[in-house]
Design a protein around this motif. Sequence first.
Motif, mmCIF file in Angstrom:
data_model
loop_
_atom_site.group_PDB
_atom_site.id
_atom_site.type_symbol
_atom_site.label_atom_id
_atom_site.label_comp_id
_atom_site.label_asym_id
_atom_site.label_seq_id
_atom_site.Cartn_x
_atom_site.Cartn_y
_atom_site.Cartn_z
ATOM 1 N N PHE A 118 -8.672 -1.535 11.770
ATOM 2 C CA PHE A 118 -9.485 -2.984 12.134
ATOM 3 C C PHE A 118 -9.993 -3.596 10.981
ATOM 4 O O PHE A 118 -10.061 -4.426 10.476
ATOM 5 N N SER A 119 -10.996 -2.497 10.118
ATOM 6 C CA SER A 119 -11.600 -2.283 9.063
ATOM 7 C C SER A 119 -10.530 -2.502 7.912
ATOM 8 O O SER A 119 -11.044 -3.346 7.090
ATOM 9 N N GLY A 120 -9.634 -1.456 7.580
ATOM 10 C CA GLY A 120 -8.159 -1.815 6.595
ATOM 11 C C GLY A 120 -7.617 -3.062 6.372
ATOM 12 O O GLY A 120 -7.550 -3.228 5.817
ATOM 13 N N PHE A 121 -6.940 -3.395 7.798
ATOM 14 C CA PHE A 121 -6.865 -4.421 8.617
ATOM 15 C C PHE A 121 -7.408 -6.085 8.385
ATOM 16 O O PHE A 121 -7.122 -6.684 9.162
ATOM 17 N N GLY A 135 1.631 4.959 6.675
ATOM 18 C CA GLY A 135 0.361 5.640 5.757
ATOM 19 C C GLY A 135 -0.069 4.980 4.581
ATOM 20 O O GLY A 135 0.400 3.407 4.243
ATOM 21 N N VAL A 136 -1.308 4.920 4.715
ATOM 22 C CA VAL A 136 -2.443 4.252 4.294
ATOM 23 C C VAL A 136 -3.132 4.235 3.338
ATOM 24 O O VAL A 136 -3.938 5.877 3.071
ATOM 25 N N PRO A 137 -3.781 4.690 2.063
ATOM 26 C CA PRO A 137 -4.482 4.763 1.311
ATOM 27 C C PRO A 137 -5.919 5.571 1.505
ATOM 28 O O PRO A 137 -7.142 4.487 2.143
ATOM 29 N N LEU A 138 -5.795 6.600 2.599
ATOM 30 C CA LEU A 138 -7.475 6.638 3.586
ATOM 31 C C LEU A 138 -7.609 7.932 2.669
ATOM 32 O O LEU A 138 -7.601 8.732 3.060
ATOM 33 N N HIS A 187 -11.838 5.749 5.583
ATOM 34 C CA HIS A 187 -11.702 3.993 4.586
ATOM 35 C C HIS A 187 -10.231 3.732 4.139
ATOM 36 O O HIS A 187 -10.550 4.721 2.897
ATOM 37 N N MET A 188 -9.853 2.809 3.999
ATOM 38 C CA MET A 188 -9.088 2.621 2.721
ATOM 39 C C MET A 188 -9.436 1.770 1.733
ATOM 40 O O MET A 188 -10.091 1.587 1.611
ATOM 41 N N ALA A 189 -8.881 3.399 1.142
ATOM 42 C CA ALA A 189 -9.195 2.571 -1.068
ATOM 43 C C ALA A 189 -8.456 1.809 -1.900
ATOM 44 O O ALA A 189 -8.894 1.160 -2.546
ATOM 45 N N GLY A 190 -7.175 2.043 -1.211
ATOM 46 C CA GLY A 190 -6.751 0.721 -1.753
ATOM 47 C C GLY A 190 -6.532 -0.901 -2.009
ATOM 48 O O GLY A 190 -7.685 -1.011 -0.911
ATOM 49 N N SER A 191 -6.376 -1.664 -2.234
ATOM 50 C CA SER A 191 -6.029 -3.276 -2.617
ATOM 51 C C SER A 191 -4.823 -3.414 -1.336
ATOM 52 O O SER A 191 -4.569 -2.461 -0.391
ATOM 53 N N VAL A 192 -4.898 -4.726 -1.069
ATOM 54 C CA VAL A 192 -3.532 -5.294 -0.311
ATOM 55 C C VAL A 192 -2.527 -5.016 -1.381
ATOM 56 O O VAL A 192 -1.610 -4.865 0.160
ATOM 57 N N TRP A 193 -2.524 -5.187 -2.018
ATOM 58 C CA TRP A 193 -1.313 -4.361 -2.764
ATOM 59 C C TRP A 193 0.004 -3.635 -2.106
ATOM 60 O O TRP A 193 0.419 -3.014 -2.212
ATOM 61 N N ASP A 194 -1.566 -2.588 -1.621
ATOM 62 C CA ASP A 194 -0.397 -1.190 -1.505
ATOM 63 C C ASP A 194 0.215 -1.455 0.090
ATOM 64 O O ASP A 194 0.754 -0.903 0.078
ATOM 65 N N LEU A 195 -0.319 -2.583 0.305
ATOM 66 C CA LEU A 195 0.125 -2.948 1.539
ATOM 67 C C LEU A 195 1.236 -3.469 2.072
ATOM 68 O O LEU A 195 1.534 -4.146 2.875
ATOM 69 N N GLY A 220 4.594 -3.049 0.400
ATOM 70 C CA GLY A 220 5.990 -2.996 -0.279
ATOM 71 C C GLY A 220 7.104 -2.540 1.267
ATOM 72 O O GLY A 220 6.646 -4.115 1.517
ATOM 73 N N PRO A 221 8.340 -2.276 0.182
ATOM 74 C CA PRO A 221 9.153 -3.256 0.462
ATOM 75 C C PRO A 221 9.899 -2.657 2.189
ATOM 76 O O PRO A 221 9.946 -3.511 2.859
ATOM 77 N N TYR A 222 9.846 -1.485 2.618
ATOM 78 C CA TYR A 222 10.113 -0.901 4.274
ATOM 79 C C TYR A 222 7.875 -1.720 4.955
ATOM 80 O O TYR A 222 9.043 -2.654 5.737
ATOM 81 N N ALA A 223 7.064 -2.665 4.682
ATOM 82 C CA ALA A 223 6.138 -2.920 5.438
ATOM 83 C C ALA A 223 6.695 -4.537 5.808
ATOM 84 O O ALA A 223 6.639 -4.885 6.571
ATOM 85 N N LEU A 224 7.152 -5.092 3.921
ATOM 86 C CA LEU A 224 7.633 -6.424 4.323
ATOM 87 C C LEU A 224 9.064 -6.076 5.757
ATOM 88 O O LEU A 224 8.866 -7.526 5.693
ATOM 89 N N LEU A 225 9.767 -5.328 4.812
ATOM 90 C CA LEU A 225 10.878 -5.336 6.237
ATOM 91 C C LEU A 225 10.375 -5.459 8.307
ATOM 92 O O LEU A 225 11.099 -5.748 8.394
#
Length: 343
Positions: A80-83, A141-144, A149-157, A159-164
């Motif tokens: 819930f913090s990462g998203f 998976g996320v940059p945990l 803590h999620m270390a990346g940015s929203v752009w890491d989330l 990707g084509p798999y997630a958008l699909l």
Amino acid sequence: MNLQQFWFLLIGVLFTGYFVLEGFDFGVGMLMPILGKGSDTRRRVVLNTIGPVWDGNEVWLLTAGGAMFAAFPEWYASLFSGFYLALLLVLVALIVRVCAIEYRSKIDDARWRAWCDAAIGIGSWVPALAWGWVFANVVRGVPLNEKKHMAGSVWDLLGPYALLGGLATGLLFALHGAVFLVLKTGGEVRDDAAKTVRLLLAPTAVVVGVFGVWTQLAYGTGWTWIPLALAVIGLLLAGAASFAERDGWAFVGTAVTTAAATVLLFGSLYPNVLPSTISDMFNLTIDNASSTPYTLKVMSWAAVVVTPVVLGYQGWTYWVFRKRITVEQIPAPVGLPLEAVKD
């Protein structure tokens, strides 16, 4: 089966129930501007199909979130913090949707109802797309990092798999809602809903099929081929039953596909609850993310007692409101004949 496994399974069941029940709820709201086009009476028919049940369907999400918080607090906190922004958007959309459904009929003004209808549509589309995107990212998976803590940015989330994944749930819920409207309405609204089902079948089958195969090949295990196969069978059943006008079986088909797709995601995730793309050492699993055994034990007894009662009540609600709704059953405003209720 230990308590960690039991609660992972139970959370999976709760999200499965949520997506199956709230899925057609979202689909009805998504299709309301299309199938309700032409008159306020048609829109009321569409909306009345979910009127007695939509709030009960949302309880599944509250229960799933509460169970996640109590059984796997580390999972809840990191997810819930990462998203945060995405889930905040979902929450706002759900609140807007609830308010629009509840207050649509409170003001006798065409513009007010038009704004409420738009809010219902947006409040249905946003979570329908967002849930698929969120769960696809959870499985991928996320940059945990080591601090959970999620270390990346929203752009890491993005990707084509997630958008699909987001597109897959959006189309699947729209199809599920269209099939539900065929089952629950009569007359011209049912005929238009049946046409919508036939239009949505092919694109939904392609997108959901590609997403399911991608999930299985990239993240699945040996046994998760079973829910993938069931998802395909459900879509085939829904298509065949729709063309044969077996409305109940068509709804069973889309419900099976929705449930099987959710099982595929949770099965591909296990034993992790939130994998890390930085290092497997930072993965959150059912063991290192869970509450104490005593907490899980107390929760288990509460679940055993309360769950059958809730299921029985909700099943009774669906049985009571099982009949079809038609335009002729919608009362016209005082002083106006039914055919005069136009935009």
